[in-house]
Motif scaffolding. Structure first.
Motif, PDB file in Angstrom:
ATOM      1  N   ASP A  83      -9.111   0.818  10.294  1.00 28.37           N
ATOM      2  CA  ASP A  83      -9.742   0.585  11.440  1.00 28.37           C
ATOM      3  C   ASP A  83      -9.392  -1.114  11.556  1.00 28.37           C
ATOM      4  O   ASP A  83      -9.738  -1.711  12.667  1.00 28.37           O
ATOM      5  CB  ASP A  83     -11.093   0.652  11.529  1.00 28.37           C
ATOM      6  CG  ASP A  83     -11.479   2.132  11.468  1.00 28.37           C
ATOM      7  OD1 ASP A  83     -10.996   3.004  12.263  1.00 28.37           O
ATOM      8  OD2 ASP A  83     -12.228   2.387  10.564  1.00 28.37           O
ATOM      9  N   LYS A 108      -8.407  -3.294  15.142  1.00 27.34           N
ATOM     10  CA  LYS A 108      -8.551  -2.827  16.199  1.00 27.34           C
ATOM     11  C   LYS A 108      -9.943  -3.463  16.734  1.00 27.34           C
ATOM     12  O   LYS A 108     -10.867  -3.225  15.888  1.00 27.34           O
ATOM     13  CB  LYS A 108      -8.856  -1.298  16.175  1.00 27.34           C
ATOM     14  CG  LYS A 108      -7.675  -0.390  15.654  1.00 27.34           C
ATOM     15  CD  LYS A 108      -8.134   1.014  15.363  1.00 27.34           C
ATOM     16  CE  LYS A 108      -7.324   1.640  14.746  1.00 27.34           C
ATOM     17  NZ  LYS A 108      -7.785   3.067  14.341  1.00 27.34           N
ATOM     18  N   GLU A 168      -0.816  -5.295  19.434  1.00 27.29           N
ATOM     19  CA  GLU A 168      -0.802  -4.099  20.314  1.00 27.29           C
ATOM     20  C   GLU A 168      -2.148  -3.934  20.702  1.00 27.29           C
ATOM     21  O   GLU A 168      -2.199  -3.701  21.939  1.00 27.29           O
ATOM     22  CB  GLU A 168      -0.263  -2.865  19.447  1.00 27.29           C
ATOM     23  CG  GLU A 168       1.320  -3.140  19.294  1.00 27.29           C
ATOM     24  CD  GLU A 168       1.931  -1.938  18.403  1.00 27.29           C
ATOM     25  OE1 GLU A 168       3.101  -1.828  18.151  1.00 27.29           O
ATOM     26  OE2 GLU A 168       1.129  -1.309  17.844  1.00 27.29           O
ATOM     27  N   ARG A 169      -2.990  -4.168  20.093  1.00 24.96           N
ATOM     28  CA  ARG A 169      -4.484  -3.818  20.486  1.00 24.96           C
ATOM     29  C   ARG A 169      -4.801  -5.011  21.466  1.00 24.96           C
ATOM     30  O   ARG A 169      -5.619  -4.833  22.278  1.00 24.96           O
ATOM     31  CB  ARG A 169      -5.534  -3.629  19.304  1.00 24.96           C
ATOM     32  CG  ARG A 169      -5.018  -2.482  18.549  1.00 24.96           C
ATOM     33  CD  ARG A 169      -5.526  -1.100  19.197  1.00 24.96           C
ATOM     34  NE  ARG A 169      -5.205   0.090  18.328  1.00 24.96           N
ATOM     35  CZ  ARG A 169      -5.970   1.211  18.561  1.00 24.96           C
ATOM     36  NH1 ARG A 169      -6.848   1.194  19.288  1.00 24.96           N
ATOM     37  NH2 ARG A 169      -5.404   2.173  17.834  1.00 24.96           N
ATOM     38  N   SER A 170      -4.525  -6.202  21.217  1.00 25.33           N
ATOM     39  CA  SER A 170      -5.044  -7.207  21.978  1.00 25.33           C
ATOM     40  C   SER A 170      -4.194  -7.236  23.368  1.00 25.33           C
ATOM     41  O   SER A 170      -4.984  -7.605  24.477  1.00 25.33           O
ATOM     42  CB  SER A 170      -4.402  -8.641  21.257  1.00 25.33           C
ATOM     43  OG  SER A 170      -5.009  -8.842  20.228  1.00 25.33           O
ATOM     44  N   LYS A 183      -0.398  -4.467  14.697  1.00 23.04           N
ATOM     45  CA  LYS A 183      -1.458  -3.647  15.163  1.00 23.04           C
ATOM     46  C   LYS A 183      -2.351  -4.496  15.894  1.00 23.04           C
ATOM     47  O   LYS A 183      -2.544  -4.358  17.077  1.00 23.04           O
ATOM     48  CB  LYS A 183      -2.167  -3.127  14.123  1.00 23.04           C
ATOM     49  CG  LYS A 183      -3.222  -1.971  14.625  1.00 23.04           C
ATOM     50  CD  LYS A 183      -3.339  -1.054  13.792  1.00 23.04           C
ATOM     51  CE  LYS A 183      -4.623  -1.250  12.626  1.00 23.04           C
ATOM     52  NZ  LYS A 183      -5.110  -0.378  11.868  1.00 23.04           N
ATOM     53  N   GLU A 219      -3.981  -4.546  25.239  1.00 25.60           N
ATOM     54  CA  GLU A 219      -4.862  -3.638  25.802  1.00 25.60           C
ATOM     55  C   GLU A 219      -6.076  -4.149  26.163  1.00 25.60           C
ATOM     56  O   GLU A 219      -6.803  -4.155  27.234  1.00 25.60           O
ATOM     57  CB  GLU A 219      -5.175  -2.234  25.142  1.00 25.60           C
ATOM     58  CG  GLU A 219      -3.934  -1.414  24.818  1.00 25.60           C
ATOM     59  CD  GLU A 219      -4.229  -0.251  23.848  1.00 25.60           C
ATOM     60  OE1 GLU A 219      -4.863   0.693  24.412  1.00 25.60           O
ATOM     61  OE2 GLU A 219      -3.727  -0.205  22.822  1.00 25.60           O
ATOM     62  N   LYS A 225       0.304  -1.670  28.127  1.00 22.15           N
ATOM     63  CA  LYS A 225       0.905  -1.744  26.912  1.00 22.15           C
ATOM     64  C   LYS A 225       2.155  -1.174  27.263  1.00 22.15           C
ATOM     65  O   LYS A 225       3.013  -1.384  26.304  1.00 22.15           O
ATOM     66  CB  LYS A 225       0.047  -0.983  25.880  1.00 22.15           C
ATOM     67  CG  LYS A 225      -0.152   0.361  25.956  1.00 22.15           C
ATOM     68  CD  LYS A 225      -0.729   1.099  24.902  1.00 22.15           C
ATOM     69  CE  LYS A 225      -1.200   2.645  25.163  1.00 22.15           C
ATOM     70  NZ  LYS A 225      -1.386   3.097  23.822  1.00 22.15           N
TER      71      LYS A 225
END
Lengths: 155, 100
Positions: A49, A52, B50-52, B47, B54, B60
């Motif tokens: 996790d 995220k 990529e999440r940021s 990661k 969004e 994305k």
């Protein structure tokens, strides 16, 4: 504004800071380890996790409150988020708050025992450590909210 | 090899720049091209990025992260002298993917 409380694992100090921010845990007075353990996200996040942002809730003035674990790459990842925000012209929309310095050895040992060794008592130990560290966490959250009020003009 | 080409940033970045997105320029078809010094453990920072994307409400699908070292590892016949050619093949593949 998006507020991200981040720590090593995203399972202990950042979770409690986010719930303090949202008022689920009081900013003054006694809190028991059982109350800490009853937080839905407490001691939940694993290494998969990390990285995220997880939305915990929206505060009374509309700020989105997230938690995130960044392992031992806090500095690198914070730079990445901040530089992306700058490139998108959204630097004013995000606030990264590091919660790890507020916690002590007991939470660290408890967290390690629970998440790495898989020992159940680690969760309780982490909660006891968090209770001991509440003054520091409360000061951090209080300062964060003061900054947000100043920044957004929502007094 | 890259140093001989005298490109900006070809000398690498100091540690304090790890994780910082650097705008290299705008390509012919309008896409913005960035450099990211990602350190020796790239998984987490990629990661996070990529999440940021969004998190900031961006689409994305409009972002493509290319880990050059990972890509070049997969190339066969990877002689050091052929680095330029391998990089050119990588960029061609990325552009083809963008067009597709």
């Amino acid at each position: 504004m998006k507020v991200i409380y981040h720590c090593y694992g995203g399972a202990h100090s950042s979770v409690v800071a986010a719930h303090l921010h949202l008022g689920d845990i009081p900013m003054t007075g006694r809190v028991t380890p059982e109350e800490i353990c009853s937080l839905p996200e407490f001691d939940q996040a694993d290494a998969k996790d990390w990285g995220k942002p997880f939305l915990i809730g929206v505060d009374n003035v509309g700020n989105e409150v997230y938690i995130m674990g960044l392992g031992n790459q806090t500095l690198l990842c914070c730079r990445a988020i901040t530089s992306l925000a700058c490139q998108l012209g959204k630097a004013d929309e995000i606030l990264l708050v590091k919660t790890l310095p507020t916690i002590g050895l007991i939470t660290r040992i408890g967290g390690f025992a629970s998440k790495v060794l898989g020992i159940k008592i680690g969760r309780t130990l982490a909660a006891i450590g968090i209770v001991n560290s509440l003054p520091g966490l409360r000061r951090l959250v209080g300062a964060t909210k003061e900054y947000l009020e100043w920044k957004t003009g929502n007094g | 090899m890259l140093k001989e080409l005298n490109l900006p940033f070809a000398g690498g970045f100091p540690g304090k720049n790890l994780g910082v997105l650097i705008l290299a320029g705008k390509a012919k078809d309008g896409e913005l091209v960035y450099i990211l010094p990602r350190g020796n453990k790239p998984e987490l920072v990629l990661k996070v990025l990529e999440r940021s994307v969004e998190l900031f409400g961006e689409d994305k699908n409009l972002y493509r992260f290319v880990d050059c070292e990972e890509y070049l590892k997969g190339e066969t016949g990877s002689r050091k002298q052929d680095l330029y050619g391998r990089l050119a093949r990588m960029v061609a593949a990325v552009k083809e993917e963008l067009e597709g």
